[in-house]
Write an enzyme that holds these catalytic residues in place. Structure first.
Site, PDB file in Angstrom:
ATOM      1  N   LYS A 143      44.715  40.299  41.444  1.00  0.00           N
ATOM      2  CA  LYS A 143      44.043  39.859  40.223  1.00  0.00           C
ATOM      3  C   LYS A 143      42.709  40.588  40.062  1.00  0.00           C
ATOM      4  O   LYS A 143      42.383  41.078  38.991  1.00  0.00           O
ATOM      5  CB  LYS A 143      43.794  38.345  40.279  1.00  0.00           C
ATOM      6  CG  LYS A 143      42.920  37.837  39.149  1.00  0.00           C
ATOM      7  CD  LYS A 143      42.623  36.350  39.263  1.00  0.00           C
ATOM      8  CE  LYS A 143      41.408  36.028  40.086  1.00  0.00           C
ATOM      9  NZ  LYS A 143      40.117  36.379  39.470  1.00  0.00           N
ATOM     10  N   ASN A 144      41.950  40.642  41.147  1.00  0.00           N
ATOM     11  CA  ASN A 144      40.601  41.197  41.049  1.00  0.00           C
ATOM     12  C   ASN A 144      40.587  42.711  40.902  1.00  0.00           C
ATOM     13  O   ASN A 144      39.522  43.300  40.724  1.00  0.00           O
ATOM     14  CB  ASN A 144      39.760  40.770  42.259  1.00  0.00           C
ATOM     15  CG  ASN A 144      39.392  39.298  42.170  1.00  0.00           C
ATOM     16  OD1 ASN A 144      39.645  38.651  41.155  1.00  0.00           O
ATOM     17  ND2 ASN A 144      38.804  38.775  43.237  1.00  0.00           N
TER      18      ASN A 144
ATOM     19  N   ARG B 113      35.555  35.041  33.485  1.00  0.00           N
ATOM     20  CA  ARG B 113      34.298  35.723  33.689  1.00  0.00           C
ATOM     21  C   ARG B 113      34.470  37.231  33.896  1.00  0.00           C
ATOM     22  O   ARG B 113      33.572  38.022  33.599  1.00  0.00           O
ATOM     23  CB  ARG B 113      33.607  35.098  34.897  1.00  0.00           C
ATOM     24  CG  ARG B 113      32.139  35.288  34.856  1.00  0.00           C
ATOM     25  CD  ARG B 113      31.462  34.733  36.067  1.00  0.00           C
ATOM     26  NE  ARG B 113      30.049  35.011  35.994  1.00  0.00           N
ATOM     27  CZ  ARG B 113      29.522  36.180  36.242  1.00  0.00           C
ATOM     28  NH1 ARG B 113      30.283  37.188  36.601  1.00  0.00           N
ATOM     29  NH2 ARG B 113      28.220  36.362  36.128  1.00  0.00           N
TER      30      ARG B 113
ATOM     31  N   ASP C 289      29.531  28.675  36.318  1.00  0.00           N
ATOM     32  CA  ASP C 289      30.895  28.191  36.493  1.00  0.00           C
ATOM     33  C   ASP C 289      30.944  27.347  37.758  1.00  0.00           C
ATOM     34  O   ASP C 289      29.918  27.095  38.382  1.00  0.00           O
ATOM     35  CB  ASP C 289      31.926  29.328  36.500  1.00  0.00           C
ATOM     36  CG  ASP C 289      31.724  30.282  37.662  1.00  0.00           C
ATOM     37  OD1 ASP C 289      31.046  29.906  38.643  1.00  0.00           O
ATOM     38  OD2 ASP C 289      32.251  31.392  37.594  1.00  0.00           O
TER      39      ASP C 289
ATOM     40  N   ASP D  31      36.704  34.273  48.871  1.00  0.00           N
ATOM     41  CA  ASP D  31      37.850  33.676  48.172  1.00  0.00           C
ATOM     42  C   ASP D  31      38.839  33.012  49.124  1.00  0.00           C
ATOM     43  O   ASP D  31      39.715  32.260  48.673  1.00  0.00           O
ATOM     44  CB  ASP D  31      38.571  34.740  47.318  1.00  0.00           C
ATOM     45  CG  ASP D  31      37.751  35.148  46.110  1.00  0.00           C
ATOM     46  OD1 ASP D  31      36.751  34.477  45.809  1.00  0.00           O
ATOM     47  OD2 ASP D  31      38.110  36.151  45.460  1.00  0.00           O
TER      48      ASP D  31
HETATM   49  C1  UD1 Z   1      34.234  39.219  42.477  1.00  0.00           C
HETATM   50  C2  UD1 Z   1      35.569  38.526  42.443  1.00  0.00           C
HETATM   51  C3  UD1 Z   1      35.499  37.160  43.109  1.00  0.00           C
HETATM   52  C4  UD1 Z   1      34.952  37.312  44.521  1.00  0.00           C
HETATM   53  C5  UD1 Z   1      33.630  38.077  44.495  1.00  0.00           C
HETATM   54  C6  UD1 Z   1      33.075  38.372  45.875  1.00  0.00           C
HETATM   55  C7  UD1 Z   1      36.585  39.364  40.435  1.00  0.00           C
HETATM   56  C8  UD1 Z   1      37.111  39.042  39.067  1.00  0.00           C
HETATM   57  N1  UD1 Z   1      36.001  38.351  41.061  1.00  0.00           N
HETATM   58  O1  UD1 Z   1      33.331  38.407  41.694  1.00  0.00           O
HETATM   59  O2  UD1 Z   1      36.819  36.599  43.151  1.00  0.00           O
HETATM   60  O3  UD1 Z   1      34.732  36.034  45.061  1.00  0.00           O
HETATM   61  O4  UD1 Z   1      33.802  39.332  43.813  1.00  0.00           O
HETATM   62  O5  UD1 Z   1      34.006  39.043  46.636  1.00  0.00           O
HETATM   63  O6  UD1 Z   1      36.746  40.441  40.936  1.00  0.00           O
HETATM   64  N2  UD1 Z   1      25.037  38.644  41.837  1.00  0.00           N
HETATM   65  C9  UD1 Z   1      23.759  38.696  41.338  1.00  0.00           C
HETATM   66  N3  UD1 Z   1      23.445  39.645  40.403  1.00  0.00           N
HETATM   67  C10 UD1 Z   1      24.346  40.559  39.947  1.00  0.00           C
HETATM   68  C11 UD1 Z   1      25.676  40.488  40.459  1.00  0.00           C
HETATM   69  C12 UD1 Z   1      25.983  39.518  41.396  1.00  0.00           C
HETATM   70  O7  UD1 Z   1      22.901  37.915  41.734  1.00  0.00           O
HETATM   71  O8  UD1 Z   1      24.006  41.406  39.106  1.00  0.00           O
HETATM   72  C13 UD1 Z   1      25.367  37.627  42.862  1.00  0.00           C
HETATM   73  C14 UD1 Z   1      26.327  36.562  42.328  1.00  0.00           C
HETATM   74  O9  UD1 Z   1      25.628  35.527  41.706  1.00  0.00           O
HETATM   75  C15 UD1 Z   1      27.002  36.116  43.608  1.00  0.00           C
HETATM   76  C16 UD1 Z   1      27.040  37.373  44.478  1.00  0.00           C
HETATM   77  O10 UD1 Z   1      26.077  38.247  43.913  1.00  0.00           O
HETATM   78  O11 UD1 Z   1      26.257  35.146  44.262  1.00  0.00           O
HETATM   79  C17 UD1 Z   1      28.392  38.042  44.529  1.00  0.00           C
HETATM   80  O12 UD1 Z   1      28.772  38.450  43.259  1.00  0.00           O
HETATM   81  P1  UD1 Z   1      29.768  39.669  42.982  1.00  0.00           P
HETATM   82  O13 UD1 Z   1      30.035  40.400  44.258  1.00  0.00           O
HETATM   83  O14 UD1 Z   1      29.225  40.434  41.828  1.00  0.00           O
HETATM   84  O15 UD1 Z   1      31.095  38.917  42.579  1.00  0.00           O
HETATM   85  P2  UD1 Z   1      31.914  39.015  41.224  1.00  0.00           P
HETATM   86  O16 UD1 Z   1      32.111  40.439  40.843  1.00  0.00           O
HETATM   87  O17 UD1 Z   1      31.368  38.070  40.221  1.00  0.00           O
END
Ligand code: UD1
Length: 427
Positions: A23-24, A95, A119, A308
């Site tokens: 999915k990701n 998202r 979320d 996850d």
């Molecule tokens: C993706 C995955 C999700 C997985 C996560 C970590 C998808 C659709 N989702 O989510 O299933 O759990 O990676 O492996 O691929 N953060 C910031 N600022 C930013 C970006 C992120 O503070 O600009 C923080 C987020 O709030 C969070 C952490 O970094 O606490 C991890 O986020 P990120 O690695 O970006 O996860 P996602 O891409 O949202």
């Protein structure tokens, strides 16, 4: 009427379980198709609701999208002139819609993406997505609930170091840089197999990207990309879900279509809990122990233990011998489901980003109505319900459908006493 999942425990998983594309990865591969006019085709696509949402988003941007779910394939016809707005209804539903930001900046030099808000598992900031694009010359701001980004004349290559290896920010900045003028160097990037997969699709489209799978990406901008056919990397989180189902219930699963080499730490932890795992000769078989031993796990960016799969560790520790400490380092609010697990009789003690779980024999857990709050928590509750005595009824199963293809049907096919049921209907 709301549909629920009903599990009659105790019931073990015993049989073959399939794994399709991640999915990701697939959602971002679909977004990356925007980079090249013409038809791109993505294969090994899972039959999940989130793919339907991304297809709708791409249609609203002007693409013609054909999702042949049963054939596990999506064809995306991308027009010369694209729309540049991702609406709130879709971003709120999923998202990962934010992943059109990078491709739209590359193609249209502007993008408007509705802000997702919070979320169930945390606030999820976008500061690194924004700062990276600003380093490449874009101007960003928030207006009417949208993140608006614009760059006159196109993005310019830059060096940007992420403060944390964010999956989403790495993907958006990597795709945005593919057609920027000059060289972009992204430091401290995420290294998940899904990021390597997207990078490989971009390279097949003509992008020049070095360092995939390492902490630094060097991207030399090219004038244009061309459409491709790309096969999605297998879903290591679904594979992990099946493996934990065996670990929790003392069952045996033969996992088909997965890539166990992407699951190093996960398999180490399962072995530590007493699982026997055979990955020789192309096989991937997990045999759970009669009763697992509790494990200590800290979630971390890849190659660390994936956040996850954290809910499944809590479910395993709930029936294990001994106590295990689970530390959540990625999403601060990912503990909501533990209160649901406590309804089954699990003993969970939260302290900030740590959870101590004191295992009890599975026969001391008893089935109860519980609610799925996100994709993985929902699946973990079904698996915990498999270990508990009596009927566990999981509501909120739309979350599970977002990320698991035919979850109930596959488990039932592997001997689990589980079914979907309209609330109030008879068996
Ligand atoms: C993706 C995955 C999700 C997985 C996560 C970590 C998808 C659709 N989702 O989510 O299933 O759990 O990676 O492996 O691929 N953060 C910031 N600022 C930013 C970006 C992120 O503070 O600009 C923080 C987020 O709030 C969070 C952490 O970094 O606490 C991890 O986020 P990120 O690695 O970006 O996860 P996602 O891409 O949202």
């Amino acid at each position: 009427m709301e549909e629920k999942i009903e599990v009659h425990g105790p019931t073990a998983v015993n049989g073959r379980l399939p794994v399709f594309g991640a999915k990701n990865s697939v959602l971002k591969l679909m977004a990356a198709a925007l980079l090249a006019p013409g038809r791109s085709t993505i294969t090994n696509v899972p039959e999940i609701h989130d793919v339907t949402v991304m297809a709708e988003l791409l249609r609203r941007l002007g693409c013609d999208v054909t999702y042949r779910a049963a054939e596990h394939e999506v064809a995306i016809d991308v027009p010369e002139v694209l729309g540049h707005q991702a609406d709130y209804d879709l971003v709120r539903a999923m998202r990962a819609s934010i992943s059109v930001l990078g491709p739209l900046m590359a193609r249209c030099h502007r993008a408007e993406v509705a802000l997702p808000g919070g979320d169930a598992i945390g606030t999820r900031g976008l500061d690194m997505h924004r700062a990276g694009l600003e380093a490449m010359g874009a101007q960003l701001g928030i207006e009417r609930g949208f993140l608006r980004a614009e760059v006159v004349g196109g993005l310019t290559g830059a060096t940007y170091r992420l403060g944390y290896p964010s999956v989403g920010a790495t993907e958006n900045l990597m795709t945005a840089a593919t057609t920027a003028s000059g060289v972009t160097v992204l430091e401290n990037v995420a290294r998940e197999p899904e990021i390597v997969d997207i990078g490989e699709m971009l390279r097949a489209m003509g992008a020049q990207i070095e360092g995939l799978g390492s902490t630094t990406l060097t991207i030399t901008g090219v004038p244009r990309l061309h459409p491709v056919t790309h096969r999605t990397v297998p879903d290591r989180i679904v594979a992990g879900t099946w493996a934990f189902a065996a670990g929790v219930t003392g069952g045996r699963v033969e996992i088909e279509g997965a890539q166990p080499e992407h699951m190093g730490v996960v398999l180490d932890k399962l072995r530590a809990s007493g699982c026997e795992i055979d990955t020789s000769g192309g096989r991937f078989v997990v045999q759970g122990p009669p009763r697992p031993r509790a494990i200590n796990v800290s979630t971390l960016p890849y190659p660390g233990f994936p956040t996850d799969l954290q809910p499944f560790v809590v479910a395993l520790n709930a029936v294990a011998e001994g106590s295990g400490i689970v530390t959540e380092n990625v999403f601060e609010a990912r503990w909501g489901f533990t209160a649901e697990l406590e309804r089954l009789g699990a003993r969970v003690h939260l302290d900030g980003h740590h959870a101590r779980v004191d295992g009890v024999p599975a026969r001391e857990l008893s089935g109860a109505p519980v609610e799925a709050m996100d994709i993985r928590a929902g699946a973990a509750l079904v698996i915990a319900g498999m270990a508990a005595e009596g009927i566990t009824e999981v509501s909120g199963i739309g979350h599970i459908d977002r990320g698991y293809e035919h979850f109930v049907e596959h488990l039932a096919g592997a001997g689990v006493r589980v079914q979907r049921r309209m609330a109030g209907s008879q068996a």
